[in-house]
Write a protein that holds these residues in place. Structure first.
Motif, mmCIF file in Angstrom:
data_model
loop_
_atom_site.group_PDB
_atom_site.id
_atom_site.type_symbol
_atom_site.label_atom_id
_atom_site.label_comp_id
_atom_site.label_asym_id
_atom_site.label_seq_id
_atom_site.Cartn_x
_atom_site.Cartn_y
_atom_site.Cartn_z
ATOM 1 N N PRO B 27 0.838 -1.213 0.000
ATOM 2 C CA PRO B 27 0.000 0.000 0.000
ATOM 3 C C PRO B 27 0.866 1.254 0.000
ATOM 4 N N ILE B 28 0.409 2.233 -0.739
ATOM 5 C CA ILE B 28 1.176 3.486 -0.909
ATOM 6 C C ILE B 28 0.313 4.672 -0.466
ATOM 7 N N THR B 29 0.966 5.621 0.222
ATOM 8 C CA THR B 29 0.284 6.861 0.590
ATOM 9 C C THR B 29 1.176 8.028 0.202
ATOM 10 N N ILE B 30 0.545 9.066 -0.374
ATOM 11 C CA ILE B 30 1.330 10.250 -0.739
ATOM 12 C C ILE B 30 0.796 11.450 0.054
ATOM 13 N N GLU B 31 1.717 12.157 0.712
ATOM 14 C CA GLU B 31 1.340 13.328 1.519
ATOM 15 C C GLU B 31 2.048 14.560 1.005
ATOM 16 N N ASP B 32 1.504 15.723 1.350
ATOM 17 C CA ASP B 32 2.255 16.951 1.053
ATOM 18 C C ASP B 32 3.197 17.243 2.217
ATOM 19 N N ALA B 33 3.893 18.387 2.141
ATOM 20 C CA ALA B 33 4.905 18.694 3.148
ATOM 21 C C ALA B 33 4.298 18.880 4.532
ATOM 22 N N ASN B 34 3.005 19.170 4.576
ATOM 23 C CA ASN B 34 2.356 19.364 5.868
ATOM 24 C C ASN B 34 1.577 18.130 6.328
ATOM 25 N N HIS B 35 1.906 17.015 5.736
ATOM 26 C CA HIS B 35 1.288 15.753 6.117
ATOM 27 C C HIS B 35 -0.206 15.701 5.842
ATOM 28 N N ARG B 36 -0.624 16.444 4.851
ATOM 29 C CA ARG B 36 -1.996 16.289 4.400
ATOM 30 C C ARG B 36 -2.009 15.221 3.319
ATOM 31 N N LEU B 37 -3.030 14.425 3.356
ATOM 32 C CA LEU B 37 -3.134 13.330 2.410
ATOM 33 C C LEU B 37 -3.369 13.874 1.007
ATOM 34 N N LEU B 38 -2.531 13.432 0.054
ATOM 35 C CA LEU B 38 -2.748 13.845 -1.333
ATOM 36 C C LEU B 38 -3.364 12.709 -2.138
ATOM 37 N N ALA B 39 -2.880 11.472 -1.891
ATOM 38 C CA ALA B 39 -3.410 10.321 -2.631
ATOM 39 C C ALA B 39 -3.034 9.041 -1.920
ATOM 40 N N TYR B 40 -3.776 7.982 -2.193
ATOM 41 C CA TYR B 40 -3.433 6.687 -1.610
ATOM 42 C C TYR B 40 -3.880 5.566 -2.549
ATOM 43 N N SER B 41 -3.124 4.492 -2.520
ATOM 44 C CA SER B 41 -3.434 3.356 -3.396
ATOM 45 C C SER B 41 -4.627 2.585 -2.863
ATOM 46 N N THR B 42 -5.418 2.011 -3.745
ATOM 47 C CA THR B 42 -6.626 1.326 -3.292
ATOM 48 C C THR B 42 -6.642 -0.145 -3.681
ATOM 49 N N HIS B 43 -5.700 -0.576 -4.508
ATOM 50 C CA HIS B 43 -5.753 -1.951 -5.005
ATOM 51 C C HIS B 43 -5.383 -2.988 -3.957
ATOM 52 N N ASP B 44 -4.713 -2.537 -2.957
ATOM 53 C CA ASP B 44 -4.264 -3.452 -1.917
ATOM 54 C C ASP B 44 -5.010 -3.092 -0.634
ATOM 55 N N ASP B 45 -5.748 -4.045 -0.062
ATOM 56 C CA ASP B 45 -6.538 -3.639 1.104
ATOM 57 C C ASP B 45 -5.879 -3.986 2.428
ATOM 58 N N ARG B 46 -4.625 -4.417 2.382
ATOM 59 C CA ARG B 46 -3.914 -4.613 3.644
ATOM 60 C C ARG B 46 -3.454 -3.233 4.130
ATOM 61 N N THR B 47 -3.590 -3.008 5.401
ATOM 62 C CA THR B 47 -3.227 -1.673 5.896
ATOM 63 C C THR B 47 -3.003 -1.744 7.400
ATOM 64 N N ASP B 48 -2.756 -0.586 8.057
ATOM 65 C CA ASP B 48 -2.610 -0.561 9.523
ATOM 66 C C ASP B 48 -3.411 0.629 10.084
ATOM 67 N N PRO B 49 -3.646 0.676 11.395
ATOM 68 C CA PRO B 49 -4.516 1.732 11.973
ATOM 69 C C PRO B 49 -4.056 3.141 11.621
ATOM 70 N N ALA B 50 -2.750 3.365 11.610
ATOM 71 C CA ALA B 50 -2.264 4.720 11.331
ATOM 72 C C ALA B 50 -2.686 5.144 9.934
ATOM 73 N N ARG B 51 -2.606 4.237 8.988
ATOM 74 C CA ARG B 51 -2.966 4.574 7.611
ATOM 75 C C ARG B 51 -4.467 4.823 7.503
ATOM 76 N N ILE B 52 -5.250 3.986 8.208
ATOM 77 C CA ILE B 52 -6.699 4.185 8.171
ATOM 78 C C ILE B 52 -7.048 5.569 8.698
ATOM 79 N N ALA B 53 -6.442 5.908 9.842
ATOM 80 C CA ALA B 53 -6.741 7.212 10.449
ATOM 81 C C ALA B 53 -6.353 8.336 9.507
ATOM 82 N N THR B 54 -5.232 8.173 8.841
ATOM 83 C CA THR B 54 -4.766 9.203 7.905
ATOM 84 C C THR B 54 -5.775 9.391 6.767
ATOM 85 N N ILE B 55 -6.261 8.272 6.245
ATOM 86 C CA ILE B 55 -7.182 8.365 5.108
ATOM 87 C C ILE B 55 -8.524 8.945 5.549
ATOM 88 N N ILE B 56 -9.020 8.480 6.724
ATOM 89 C CA ILE B 56 -10.297 8.991 7.226
ATOM 90 C C ILE B 56 -10.214 10.494 7.447
#
Lengths: 407, 407
Positions: B27-56
DNA sequence: GAACGTTTTGTGTAAATCCACAAATAGAAT
DNA sequence: ATTCTATTTGTGGATTTACACAAAACGTTC
């Protein structure tokens, strides 16, 4: 009617006292209307502690005067021209004696006291005492005239001080000496506001009271319309301010107790050493009175300029608060909460602050359980976001609460 | 060098994220310099709580950022262009992952995160990630440009508010909506004074910090010479003032901790609902700063206009005390006594009052036994003729003590 | 009338305050 | 050096506070 021994002229009051003493076979004391010693017989050395104290202090001790008022002796003397018998009062060392007042028209000029040691005066001797009183009248009138003249000088001097007419300390001290008053090293000015213009009778009552209250020493006094102004020496007092306060309360209490004069508003100045500051002190006492007028409830128990505390600043604070028009956020929140939930958080807070953050006292004043108060205080600090351990915050709340009352 | 799959152009960052995810099998996540979510991969549904919180939350949670700073991960990313491996941090639900920063010249534009779930990236894959970061650069520059334009509009609007350029509430609310910000129902203004003119780097640091601190919400911010000015929404906060205070302290602490910027002086306004009052609030924050300048020691821990307390009134009090020139009798007596007997009664009194009349705390602060303090307090009330249970007297002493410091 | 939240009151405990009294200490006056 | 006074510290005990928790009372809402 038998020959009157007091018809003969006499040189001095002392001589006269001795003469009366010889006729009645008992010690004689002559006082003026303010219970200052004028003369006493010396040929008879039997006496009692009250008389000794009177002679030593050149005046009747205050506690003796108080007792005689309580027993109704002095009121009787002021009402009747006949001699009155006074029974022993052991606590103040007063033995049996007979007293008679000295009259000029409708005014009492003084008193003659005859001690009944080992013997009791008969009816004839009582009558003799009455005639003796009549015979001293002229002598006392002369004394009074002399005193009145001196009194006028005092008055003038006092007003010079009150209006800063005398500008150097040295000049003032010289004037004090000229009037045979030893200048105080520490003094205060007290002003008493009466509900009506002060008449001649009131003046006499006041003069009487001032002369009989022995501490602190009232060096000068004057009357101005509805006000009585006093110049008070505080020399040798450990706690001058407290002393001054106690005196003012005492004076007001006695005026009511003895002459039924009520609703006197009192104010006194700071304590000063510098005699040039009499006018400043006078103005301070005036400030106290004016603040009491504005805040009758809050400042009810404040008499001294010192103890005005925040009220000294209240006018500028009101002004500042008015121009800035910022409400206290905490108070606003509490008021809103009170209104919404029918609670008394603001009042609770005020009582708590008034009681110096003492939970117990405040709870009593509010008629609630201490735990109730504690609960409310917790709510208050939550809702108002107040830290009740921060003196700065508490002071601000205190000030803003007081300010709000007068908007 | 093998064929680079990221050379191909791509429509959106989401598409790109999916592509990287497929290449690296994680799974891939892309953030800007201020840690705002810019994009994230969706093809892979394995993840961890930190990533879920970031996306939510559309941003990396604050506590995760804090942890990454503490672990040194973010500083490393800001220093190096190479991927960095981050080990599991259970408390914040962060699984193993690899991160790389995205650079434009000497500036970090954002980050790419790759979760290592069930597999670990090899050296070649790490290199691949680095190339992916390079490939996103242009996309991010475009985003930044668009953001900069919006940022300018924010700036203009904020200054209009600060200068009361917009006079009706409705007008302001419309403007908020136009900028896609939901107008706050409760807000405050905070001003931070730095020791030097704020440069481009500082601005970036500040922007970074403001974006990563998630509560309260900073709706607008601007920089004016040495000052940072914030418009803070306090909606939904139980205790807005306390929240505001906590935020300001946090901000200053973080600026020091993360960027070594010290000696920031902070001030914030009252809390308001009415959006027309932004200018007033701004001025209040300024008032706090100016009082801190005058009374650096006394007002050290005061940041809010509310909590200025008596200092709000201190200028008029100083003025009043100056014109009246009356010393506090009690203080005078105590000072005299101190001088004569080499004691510290005045200091003792001040500490006692500062500590809200708490004997225990005051004794600790003075390094004396509580009984010693009690003895001194007894002496103080005797010598100064003070009743330490009378709030009015205590407040006056407190005020006069503070006033005396600035004569 | 039942359920709910808020407020009030009661109980209990550890800590702190207030007070009085005694002992030790320090400084100044003689 | 000694006396005297003012100050500091220690001890003990009754009272008060702070805080937590439980139970009761009250008002509102449904």
């Amino acid at each position: 009617m038998k020959n009157d021994p007091f018809r003969a002229s006499f040189e001095s009051l002392e001589e006269f006292a001795d003469m009366v003493s010889e006729v009645l076979h008992c010690p004689i004391t002559i006082e003026d209307a303010n219970h200052r010693l004028l003369a006493y017989s010396t040929h008879d050395d039997r006496t009692d502690p009250a008389r000794i104290a009177t002679i030593i202090g050149r005046r009747v001790p205050e506690k003796v005067i108080n007792s005689l008022w309580k027993e109704g002796v002095i009121p009787s003397l002021l009402n009747s021209r006949d001699p009155i018998r006074v029974k022993t009062v052991d606590e103040i060392g007063l033995g049996n004696r007979v007293a008679v007042s000295i009259w000029k028209n409708d005014e009492v000029l003084g008193f003659i006291w005859a001690l009944e040691i080992e013997k009791t005066l008969g009816e004839e001797e009582m009558d003799c005492l009455k005639r003796a009183a009549d015979a001293t009248k002229n002598k006392l009138i002369q004394l009074q005239n002399r005193k009145n003249k001196k009194e006028e000088q005092f008055q003038e001097f006092f007003w010079q001080l009150l209006t800063s007419h005398l500008s150097s300390n040295e000049e003032i001290i010289n004037k004090f000496h000229a009037l045979q008053i030893s200048p105080p090293t520490l003094f205060g000015i007290a002003v008493f506001q009466f509900t009506k213009e002060l008449g001649r009778d009131d003046e006499k009552h006041i003069a009487y009271l001032l002369k009989t209250i022995q501490l602190p020493k009232i060096l000068l006094h004057t009357i101005d319309h509805q006000q009585l102004i006093l110049f008070i020496s505080l020399d040798g007092t450990q706690q001058p301010v407290n002393k001054l306060n106690a005196f003012c309360e005492l004076f007001v209490a006695k005026m009511k107790e003895r002459f039924g004069i009520e609703s006197i508003v009192q104010g006194y100045s700071s304590v000063y050493c510098d005699l040039v500051k009499v006018e400043k002190a006078y103005k301070e006492a005036g400030t106290v009175l004016s603040i009491k007028r504005k805040f009758p409830i809050e400042a009810k128990d404040i008499h001294g300029y010192q103890s005005l505390g925040i009220y000294k600043y209240i006018d500028v604070l009101i002004e500042k608060a008015g121009t800035d028009q910022n409400e206290n956020y905490s108070l606003k929140r509490l008021q809103e909460y009170d209104k919404k939930n029918n609670t008394d958080l603001v009042e609770t807070l005020e009582v708590f602050l008034n009681k110096d953050s003492n939970v117990h006292e405040a709870a009593c004043a509010l008629n609630v359980h201490t735990n109730t108060l504690n609960y409310r205080l917790k709510r208050i600090s939550e809702i108002g976001e107040i830290n009740l351990k921060d003196p700065n915050q508490k002071i601000t709340l205190y000030l803003d609460l007081k300010l709000e009352k007068f908007k």
